[in-house]
Design an enzyme around this catalytic site. Sequence first.
Site, short mmCIF file in Angstrom:
data_model
loop_
_atom_site.label_atom_id
_atom_site.label_comp_id
_atom_site.label_asym_id
_atom_site.label_seq_id
_atom_site.Cartn_x
_atom_site.Cartn_y
_atom_site.Cartn_z
N ASP A 242 1.17 -1.61 -0.09
CA ASP A 242 0.01 -0.03 -0.23
C ASP A 242 0.92 1.53 0.08
OD1 ASP A 242 -2.55 1.28 0.02
OD2 ASP A 242 -2.61 1.38 1.72
N TYR B 74 1.48 5.43 -0.57
CA TYR B 74 1.24 6.96 -0.10
C TYR B 74 1.72 7.91 -1.15
CZ TYR B 74 1.69 9.10 4.69
OH TYR B 74 1.59 9.56 5.94
N HIS C 86 -3.00 14.33 1.40
CA HIS C 86 -3.03 13.24 2.14
C HIS C 86 -1.53 13.09 3.33
CE1 HIS C 86 -4.14 9.83 4.27
NE2 HIS C 86 -3.13 9.22 4.07
N ARG D 289 3.15 14.04 12.95
CA ARG D 289 4.28 15.27 13.06
C ARG D 289 4.50 15.79 12.72
NH1 ARG D 289 3.75 9.87 11.31
NH2 ARG D 289 3.51 10.98 9.56
N GLU E 268 -10.25 4.01 3.66
CA GLU E 268 -9.87 5.27 3.09
C GLU E 268 -9.32 4.83 1.74
OE1 GLU E 268 -5.23 4.62 3.95
OE2 GLU E 268 -5.17 5.87 5.40
N GLU F 29 -9.17 4.22 -2.10
CA GLU F 29 -8.06 4.11 -3.01
C GLU F 29 -8.12 3.70 -4.70
OE1 GLU F 29 -4.57 2.20 -0.63
OE2 GLU F 29 -4.88 3.25 1.31
N ASP G 188 -9.21 0.59 2.48
CA ASP G 188 -7.63 0.21 3.30
C ASP G 188 -8.44 0.89 4.48
OD1 ASP G 188 -5.31 -0.23 4.58
OD2 ASP G 188 -4.82 1.68 3.89
N ARG H 274 -7.54 3.84 13.59
CA ARG H 274 -6.64 5.18 13.57
C ARG H 274 -6.03 5.09 15.55
NH1 ARG H 274 -5.74 6.08 8.95
NH2 ARG H 274 -7.06 6.81 7.70
N GLN I 100 -3.84 1.85 14.63
CA GLN I 100 -2.51 2.24 14.70
C GLN I 100 -1.71 3.58 15.26
OE1 GLN I 100 -3.90 4.54 10.44
NE2 GLN I 100 -1.54 4.55 9.68
N LYS J 55 -4.54 -2.20 10.56
CA LYS J 55 -4.85 -1.82 8.70
C LYS J 55 -4.91 -3.40 8.84
CE LYS J 55 -3.20 1.91 7.57
NZ LYS J 55 -4.11 3.12 6.50
N THR K 190 -8.67 -5.52 4.36
CA THR K 190 -8.79 -4.42 3.00
C THR K 190 -10.07 -4.97 1.79
OG1 THR K 190 -6.71 -4.45 3.56
CG2 THR K 190 -7.43 -4.01 0.86
N THR L 65 -4.76 6.62 0.11
CA THR L 65 -6.13 7.38 0.26
C THR L 65 -5.96 8.49 -0.68
OG1 THR L 65 -5.64 7.27 2.29
CG2 THR L 65 -7.61 9.15 1.69
N GLU M 228 -8.57 12.38 8.05
CA GLU M 228 -8.14 14.23 7.58
C GLU M 228 -10.12 14.58 7.61
OE1 GLU M 228 -5.80 13.94 3.51
OE2 GLU M 228 -6.88 11.81 3.43
#
Lengths: 414, 414
Positions: B123, B125, B130, B139, B195, B197, B229, B233, B236, B249, B253, B350, B364
């Site tokens: 998977d 990114y 996103h 972060r 998510e 995708e 996906d 959260r 995770q 995760k 899926t 995503t 988000e």
Amino acid sequence: MSRVISWIPTAAGSDFDLDNLPLGIFSPPAEAPRPGIAIGDYVADLSSLFEAELIDEATLDGARVLNGFLARGRAHWSALRTRLQYLFGEASTLQERVLVESSLVPRAEATMHLPFEVGDYVDFYSSIEHASNVGRLFRPANPLGDNYRYVPLGYHGRTSTIVLDGTLISRPSGQRKARDAAAPSFGPTAALDFELELGFVAGPGNAHGAPIPIEAVRNHVYGCVILNDWSARDIQAWESVPLGPLLGKSFATSISPWVVSLEALEPFRVENRIPDPPPLAHLQTDERWAYDIDLEVLLESQAMRAHRFPPMPLARPNFRGMYWHVAQQLAHLTSNGSRVRPGDLFGSGTISGSEPEMLGCLLERTRGGTDAFELPGGERRTYLENGDTVIMRARASAGERRIGFGELRGTIVG
Amino acid sequence: MSRVISWIPTAAGSDFDLDNLPLGIFSPPAEAPRPGIAIGDYVADLSSLFEAELIDEATLDGARVLNGFLARGRAHWSALRTRLQYLFGEASTLQERVLVESSLVPRAEATMHLPFEVGDYVDFYSSIEHASNVGRLFRPANPLGDNYRYVPLGYHGRTSTIVLDGTLISRPSGQRKARDAAAPSFGPTAALDFELELGFVAGPGNAHGAPIPIEAVRNHVYGCVILNDWSARDIQAWESVPLGPLLGKSFATSISPWVVSLEALEPFRVENRIPDPPPLAHLQTDERWAYDIDLEVLLESQAMRAHRFPPMPLARPNFRGMYWHVAQQLAHLTSNGSRVRPGDLFGSGTISGSEPEMLGCLLERTRGGTDAFELPGGERRTYLENGDTVIMRARASAGERRIGFGELRGTIVG
């Protein structure tokens, strides 16, 4: 209790004695792959024993992988073991021995193959000493992180590049960035490393949505192999935040060819390490899951081979000191309902101990590639050079009993 | 150029017109799984077309997965497409139409199955919007990280829990720790998310040690599906440092049942987003790999169903704005010699855009679960509740041409 001795020559006292009986997939010269059992210097052809009606485990007849047998579960695994111990032992009849003998192929003439198909491979991080040492290099503010003592951490590895003992390991290229460089560049890794691990192999597995409770894990792990989680430290360091390692690991993972069963390892079960703080309830068990297994990793350079120096021991850790054990890892992995299938592989993570001679990878030994060490003949190493052979061994012994895993070798090519 | 019209009723102007011809695995009522092609409101049974000698692609005859066909490569994919466009189009003979007609099963009566076996699932990114939004939550000091604009980041996901459209999604349990709690606890996730995708499906693949150069990727990607996906959260966030997401995760899926080929998407290829800075040489190509595909994710709660409210649109991003494309991702993934096999799955990550109505996950939209939003009828949501159904759709259109992916649905159960 007096122990049963095998009538098969070379078995008694070897790594592959009656107490061991590891499973693998082999080809006799110019023949198709099939399941076999290592015994002394021989492989017993299980398809041939099935055809001779000496065993009745049909999942092994002509199979090219062990997955069908792994799916059968503990009672079947145990029945086969008991039957083989009888056939190879002192109580078998002359007629049986004639048939067994005709199934034997010298191990030196057998070509080994990957013993099982891996659906999903998770590499864990079981050694708190390893995690602390690596953490100090990359995350000095909080080396172990807040989660280590609660979560049996791991990541999914690549299954398509799991290779067998003896496979040449091509030095991978990738992106890496020097600390003072403005941008990364692409090229061969300058920090090629091994990781000394054990890999556990799944049995029947669970349905999606039905976690395996920790007390049931023994029905779901068939056995283990030696595993080398080859790592490119520069590629890994540059890619790992925030999604974890990918190309720094995905180029190759080597495993040894003979799967040693948990049943063979029974005599070597010892008290678990005491976790601090106690794990959450679903990760607690009174059952002993630590194993007293001695491991060894050795290095032999091209120059050492030329000068006939013996391989140099780099580390000799023991597996008993791991912080997390495989029962916790499987209970954790399936606690969200995730599904495990026969042949799934669980790497222990690098096996390191608390002493300098117990560090299971070069990253730790050379403190991130800064402290070089010397090989016999005067060469220096921080990470692996082309032509280097990494040799891993594992063995358990107690009194007369001795179980060997055989060897796992890999040579770096440029 | 005047376009060819299908003689098959309901095809013209539908999501599954002659321009599309997506592949799947289906069962007619009370029969075994087999390959089929969606056309209008029907599925054409490819085994039946093979037996009638209307097509000669033997890898599809009675196959329970598409992997054999995926391995055949682009010339074979294209030949089948051309042949089906002839058979379903205006130029076919009456005799051929009689045979085709007898192969048709109403889609409403077909049971769909996973279309391919996935060896490895990565998977990625790809959306910088996103990655920036998520980075700001977790972060804040350096949301995007130093590597994002150089490395097409990704992680290996679990293949055993890839499930088809319609599969109920059990709310996973796991470890999660509130910011102010002294220790984590175990229980059902309180932050269940989707998510939105696309998932790309590999064709022939490469040998271990032989990277796929970026210019060759078009021979190695058959097509794509919609992919959800599912993400927990809280689990995770607690587990992800330093090895990346795992149990947050791995519980499920979902993918849509019909694989839309890249060849069908040809008319919707558009200019690539211009990366800044330019990527390293092995990730550069002049070829266009962006696709103008409109996506949509909708939510329908149990109460909304009871009150007959229509599903509420949550986001409508377009795929063309992704920072990294699948050609870069495959070139990157194999740049270290890693091996891709037919049926391997590559999630895009995503799909989010720069506007508030283009955010492809709740993390988000609700800024980490802090900004609740209202559903028709007055319910409020931060994350998914039991009984919620998530619906994803994708479609490309240009002039008269229109390609639909169908729907991907999943309902949360407690």
